[in-house]
Structures are given as structure tokens and as C-alpha cells.
Design an enzyme around this catalytic site. Structure first.
Site, PDB file in Angstrom:
ATOM      1  N   ASN A 203       0.855  -1.199   0.000  1.00 12.83           N
ATOM      2  CA  ASN A 203       0.000   0.000   0.000  1.00 12.83           C
ATOM      3  C   ASN A 203       0.889   1.246   0.000  1.00 12.83           C
ATOM      4  O   ASN A 203       2.112   1.147   0.074  1.00 12.83           O
ATOM      5  CB  ASN A 203      -0.970  -0.022   1.187  1.00 12.83           C
ATOM      6  CG  ASN A 203      -0.245  -0.053   2.511  1.00 12.83           C
ATOM      7  OD1 ASN A 203       0.430   0.890   2.880  1.00 12.83           O
ATOM      8  ND2 ASN A 203      -0.371  -1.170   3.235  1.00 12.83           N
ATOM      9  N   PHE A 323      -4.718   3.492  15.137  1.00 11.26           N
ATOM     10  CA  PHE A 323      -5.078   4.481  14.121  1.00 11.26           C
ATOM     11  C   PHE A 323      -6.293   3.965  13.345  1.00 11.26           C
ATOM     12  O   PHE A 323      -6.484   2.754  13.239  1.00 11.26           O
ATOM     13  CB  PHE A 323      -3.919   4.688  13.142  1.00 11.26           C
ATOM     14  CG  PHE A 323      -2.989   5.797  13.547  1.00 11.26           C
ATOM     15  CD1 PHE A 323      -2.195   5.660  14.678  1.00 11.26           C
ATOM     16  CD2 PHE A 323      -2.917   6.968  12.818  1.00 11.26           C
ATOM     17  CE1 PHE A 323      -1.341   6.674  15.064  1.00 11.26           C
ATOM     18  CE2 PHE A 323      -2.065   7.997  13.186  1.00 11.26           C
ATOM     19  CZ  PHE A 323      -1.275   7.848  14.310  1.00 11.26           C
ATOM     20  N   LYS A 337     -14.157   0.714  16.867  1.00  9.43           N
ATOM     21  CA  LYS A 337     -12.860   0.032  16.791  1.00  9.43           C
ATOM     22  C   LYS A 337     -12.127   0.133  18.133  1.00  9.43           C
ATOM     23  O   LYS A 337     -11.510  -0.817  18.591  1.00  9.43           O
ATOM     24  CB  LYS A 337     -12.024   0.709  15.700  1.00  9.43           C
ATOM     25  CG  LYS A 337     -11.223  -0.228  14.870  1.00  9.43           C
ATOM     26  CD  LYS A 337     -10.624   0.453  13.654  1.00  9.43           C
ATOM     27  CE  LYS A 337     -11.448   0.219  12.395  1.00  9.43           C
ATOM     28  NZ  LYS A 337     -10.854   0.815  11.204  1.00  9.43           N
ATOM     29  N   LYS A 341     -11.279  -3.344  20.043  1.00 11.30           N
ATOM     30  CA  LYS A 341      -9.879  -3.777  20.138  1.00 11.30           C
ATOM     31  C   LYS A 341      -9.257  -3.450  21.503  1.00 11.30           C
ATOM     32  O   LYS A 341      -8.050  -3.551  21.677  1.00 11.30           O
ATOM     33  CB  LYS A 341      -9.061  -3.151  19.010  1.00 11.30           C
ATOM     34  CG  LYS A 341      -9.552  -3.552  17.606  1.00 11.30           C
ATOM     35  CD  LYS A 341      -8.548  -3.242  16.521  1.00 11.30           C
ATOM     36  CE  LYS A 341      -9.108  -3.521  15.134  1.00 11.30           C
ATOM     37  NZ  LYS A 341      -8.115  -3.403  14.072  1.00 11.30           N
TER      38      LYS A 341
HETATM   39  N1  CTP Z   1      -3.842  -3.006  12.429  1.00  9.75           N
HETATM   40  C1  CTP Z   1      -3.026  -3.992  12.939  1.00  9.75           C
HETATM   41  N2  CTP Z   1      -2.993  -5.230  12.358  1.00  9.75           N
HETATM   42  C2  CTP Z   1      -3.758  -5.500  11.295  1.00  9.75           C
HETATM   43  C3  CTP Z   1      -4.594  -4.503  10.755  1.00  9.75           C
HETATM   44  C4  CTP Z   1      -4.598  -3.261  11.346  1.00  9.75           C
HETATM   45  O1  CTP Z   1      -2.306  -3.738  13.909  1.00  9.75           O
HETATM   46  N3  CTP Z   1      -3.695  -6.689  10.759  1.00  9.75           N
HETATM   47  C5  CTP Z   1      -3.905  -1.694  13.107  1.00  9.75           C
HETATM   48  C6  CTP Z   1      -3.337  -0.535  12.336  1.00  9.75           C
HETATM   49  O2  CTP Z   1      -1.971  -0.342  12.586  1.00  9.75           O
HETATM   50  C7  CTP Z   1      -4.170   0.617  12.883  1.00  9.75           C
HETATM   51  C8  CTP Z   1      -5.515  -0.030  13.159  1.00  9.75           C
HETATM   52  O3  CTP Z   1      -5.263  -1.411  13.277  1.00  9.75           O
HETATM   53  O4  CTP Z   1      -3.684   1.069  14.117  1.00  9.75           O
HETATM   54  C9  CTP Z   1      -6.574   0.287  12.140  1.00  9.75           C
HETATM   55  O5  CTP Z   1      -6.572  -0.578  11.109  1.00  9.75           O
HETATM   56  P1  CTP Z   1      -7.847  -0.761  10.142  1.00  9.75           P
HETATM   57  O6  CTP Z   1      -7.356  -1.527   8.962  1.00  9.75           O
HETATM   58  O7  CTP Z   1      -8.528   0.521   9.913  1.00  9.75           O
HETATM   59  O8  CTP Z   1      -8.772  -1.589  11.070  1.00  9.75           O
HETATM   60  P2  CTP Z   1      -9.629  -2.837  10.800  1.00  9.75           P
HETATM   61  O9  CTP Z   1      -9.953  -3.381  12.146  1.00  9.75           O
HETATM   62  O10 CTP Z   1      -8.910  -3.701   9.835  1.00  9.75           O
HETATM   63  O11 CTP Z   1     -10.984  -2.267  10.243  1.00  9.75           O
HETATM   64  P3  CTP Z   1     -11.621  -2.179   8.776  1.00  9.75           P
HETATM   65  O12 CTP Z   1     -12.792  -3.019   8.900  1.00  9.75           O
HETATM   66  O13 CTP Z   1     -11.915  -0.721   8.639  1.00  9.75           O
HETATM   67  O14 CTP Z   1     -10.584  -2.669   7.796  1.00  9.75           O
END
Ligand code: CTP
Length: 395
Positions: A203, A323, A337, A341
Site C-alpha cells: 500500500n 489508528f 474500533k 480492540k
Molecule cells: N492493524 C493492525 N494489524 C492489522 C490490521 C490493522 O495492527 N492486521 C492496526 C493498524 O496499525 C491501525 C488499526 O489497526 O492502528 C486500524 O486498522 P484498520 O485496517 O482501519 O482496522 P480494521 O480493524 O482492519 O478495520 P476495517 O474493517 O476498517 O478494515
């Protein structure tokens, strides 16, 4: 920090621009205040150029109470060189020009002086008495060094070198910080998920926000475990690099392994990495060839969620910050979130604002706290946003 460098009329004033340059390089905002005599040894143009700010020199020039606004702005006033005259003036409570007036307005605990004068002047009982007085009020001193003096003699009186004064400022700025006894984990950058020996899913994350967070924590005296995905950034040129321990990883699973290993030894963690939610189910150790068909299917499997895992591991005294990048129902989604979490704070990145988000040097965020608190930043440099986040989550 916001630092005013005060320069008085001694030969060592020619070294003041170098000190200003080092402080600017270390990330501080610097303004200079000089006495009229100081400008016999250095120039207004030099000081204004290296600090990138107008010089404060004349008490009446602006027609405003600039000594007060400057006092409010400054975290620290460093007088380098400090002549016997300015030391005597402060000890006697005299304010008869711009710099001495600013010195009286400034709380003594926020002043550092680097005296410089002839050895006999330095040894004079009046100067030694004044130095003791200033010290007893909490003014810090970088004692003059032994060496060759401008008058042709040798002995104590030479101003400490700018590098030494800058190092002293760095240690002063972190001395009182509660973070100076803490260790924090920061994740940064993107992850690359391998498809074959030459391709990956990645990304656009540059890592800038995470690196700025690591630096802002180290600037406050914390030891930082920076676990970063592939990025061209480096902490080596940071003045705080000795406090940032970098672990370079490529995939989400490598980041997961590194982060879960150090988290139990940390006071807190800020996860700013843009972690790939999915990875290819299979990876080839050679370059995949076109197979002649029009399309291709890539099966993806879910990566471990590092943030949620740390939320599960988190002890009472640890702080966990995540974040969020949301496109709609931003606040509700971020709040959800935060709860799901088990976070203490979530930093919501704005996607709507120009100049915020991936790749750019600026950002605009909203920090939501588990306690319902909410802080919004204007569009700021990532360095300033990082400082604001650190202040909000380490209170
Ligand atoms: N993050 C993480 N490990 C992952 C995915 C995300 O630690 N496998 C952390 C990112 O570093 C960030 C936060 O989670 O601090 C937000 O990630 P995001 O992708 O927005 O959250 P998701 O729970 O994956 O929600 P979405 O359904 O929006 O994808």
C-alpha cells in the site's frame, strides 16, 4: 521545544549561529534575542537566517510587549554567550534592554546560561557570587571550559562548544519528562505480502507518521521500539537515534511477531502501520509465468490483527493507541474500533482533507479517548501532529 537563544556581547557570540543551527537541526523552533553589543560580534542577518525568524533586539521596536509574548512562547531561554554583565544584571534584577527584560520575565527554571569571559573576570568574587545566586534560583549553567582565550591568555572562561550546549539542552528537555523512564512500541509503514519472488501486495503508506511518532517519543526521553515495514525513511539522522531501536520487517506476520515480542516490556504502544488485512494464501519462490488465460485468481487469507492481539494482551498500566482510516461514519466507526480492540485511544486520520493522510508531510487527526475525550488537530506537519498525539496519550 520553542527555544530563545539570547546572545550577549562577548567574542564567543560568533559561535551563537552554530548553536542556533544545531538546535534547528534537532527539530526545535528557535528565535534569537541579542543585545546591541552582541551585534558587534555577529550580525542580525546571520541570526535571522539561521533561525528563520526575526531577531528580538530592541525593546521598543514593535511597540508591543514582545518580551511577554516571547516569554509565553518559549519553553527555554538559552543565553550563549552570557557575559559577566548579563549575569550581574539578572542577579541584581536589572532590566534595561530587550534581553535583560526577557530574562526577568522568564521563570528561572526555564533559563540556561553558558558564561564566557576572561579567567580573572570569571574568578572575581562578584561574578562567582552572582553565578551562585542564579543557580540557587534554578538557572542551569553550562560551565565555561578551560582553554585559550581571546585576550591571549589561557584558563577557565572559554564558552563551551555549541555541540556541548546543544547536548545539555537535549538532556535538560528530557530530564523532567515522565517518559524518560518509559519504553514505547511504535509500528510504522506498510507491509508487503509476497505473491512470488518478485511481486507483492502493498500500500502507499510512507511510514512518515510512525517515524515522526517514534521521534516525538524519543524527544521526550522515551526508549522506542520502532517496528517498521519497508520504507525509505531512516532514523539514523535523527538527533535521538540512540533511543530508537529499529526492527525492519516486511510482512504483517513478521510485524506481528516483532510487536507481540516487545509489547510486554513496554509502557505503551502506538500502532500507526498500514498493515495488510489479507495475504496471498500461497507464495511462489520463483517468478510466476503468465498462464495464457485472460484473468487470474489470487486466493487471500486473513492476516493476524496486531492491534487487537495487543488489546487482548494489555495489562492495566499499559496504554494502547490505534489508528483508523475511515471513509464514512468516521467517528462512530473509530469509536467502535476503540471498544472492540480494547484501546485507550484511537487516532482518526482524515481522508476528506487535502494534505492529510498517506505520503504527504502534513496530517489532520482527531484523537478519541476511551474516557470519551476528543481532541482535533488543525492541518499540521506530521512532526507537530506526532507531538500532539504523544502529549494526548501520555498525560
Ligand atoms: N492493524 C493492525 N494489524 C492489522 C490490521 C490493522 O495492527 N492486521 C492496526 C493498524 O496499525 C491501525 C488499526 O489497526 O492502528 C486500524 O486498522 P484498520 O485496517 O482501519 O482496522 P480494521 O480493524 O482492519 O478495520 P476495517 O474493517 O476498517 O478494515
Amino acid at each position: 521545544m520553542n527555544i530563545v537563544v539570547g546572545i550577549t556581547g562577548g567574542i564567543a557570540a560568533y559561535k551563537a549561529p552554530e548553536l542556533v543551527r544545531l538546535l534547528v537541526k534537532a527539530g526545535h523552533s528557535v528565535r534569537c534575542a541579542a543585545t546591541e553589543h552582541a551585534l558587534q560580534f555577529t550580525t542580525r542577518a546571520t541570526l535571522e537566517t539561521v533561525s528563520a525568524n526575526p531577531l528580538y533586539c530592541d525593546l521598543f521596536a514593535s511597540g508591543r510587549t514582545e518580551h511577554i509574548s516571547l516569554k509565553d512562547w518559549a519553553d527555554l531561554l538559552v543565553v550563549a554567550p552570557a557575559t559577566a554583565n548579563i549575569i550581574g544584571k539578572v542577579a541584581g534584577g536589572i532590566a534595561d534592554d530587550a534581553l535583560s527584560t526577557l530574562l526577568l520575565a522568564m521563570p528561572p527554571q526555564h533559563v540556561l546560561m553558558a558564561p564566557a569571559m576572561n579567567s580573572q573576570m570569571w574568578a572575581h568574587p562578584a561574578v562567582q557570587r552572582n553565578i551562585e545566586t542564579l543557580r540557587s534560583w534554578g538557572i542551569a549553567m553550562v560551565s565555561p571550559a578551560d582553554g585559550e582565550l581571546a585576550c591571549g591568555t589561557t584558563g577557565p572562561g572559554r564558552m563551551s562548544e555549541p555541540e556541548e550546549i546543544a547536548a545539555c539542552i537535549a538532556s535538560l528537555s528530557t530530564f523532567h519528562s515522565p517518559l524518560s523512564t518509559q519504553r514505547w512500541l511504535v509500528t510504522a509503514g506498510p507491509t508487503y505480502e509476497r505473491i512470488d519472488s518478485v511481486r507483492f501486495i502493498g500500500n502507499y503508506s510512507s511510514g512518515k507518521m510512525g517515524f515522526a511518532l517514534a521521534e516525538a517519543l524519543a524527544e521526550q526521553g522515551a526508549e522506542v521500539e520502532l517496528v517498521t515495514g519497508p520504507t525509505s525513511l531512516s532514523t539514523l539522522r535523527s538527533p535521538f537515534s540512540a533511543h530508537i531501536h529499529e526492527t525492519r520487517v516486511e510482512s504483517a506476520r513478521e510485524m506481528y511477531a516483532a510487536a507481540t515480542k516487545v509489547f510486554p516490556h513496554c509502557h505503551g504502544a502506538i500502532l500507526s502501520a498500514a498493515v495488510a488485512d489479507y495475504r496471498p494464501a500461497e507464495t511462489a519462490d520463483h517468478k510466476l509465468k503468465k498462464n495464457g488465460s485472460e484473468g487470474m485468481h489470487l486466493e487471500l487469507v486473513q492476516n493476524p490483527d496486531i492491534l487487537a492481539t495487543l488489546g487482548g494482551m494489555k495489562q492495566e498500566e499499559q496504554t494502547l493507541v490505534g489508528f483508523a482510516l475511515e471513509t464514512d461514519h468516521e467517528l462512530e466507526n473509530a469509536q467502535g474500533k476503540l471498544e472492540r480492540k480494547n484501546l485507550d485511544y484511537i487516532v482518526l486520520n482524515s481522508l476528506r482533507d487535502k494534505g492529510a493522510g498517506f505520503g504527504v508531510d502534513t496530517n489532520k487527526v482527531t484523537i478519541l479517548g476511551r474516557d470519551g475525550s476528543r481532541k482535533e488537530s488543525p492541518l499540521l506537519s506530521k512532526r507537530e501532529v506526532a507531538r500532539m498525539i504523544i502529549e494526548a496519550v501520555t498525560l
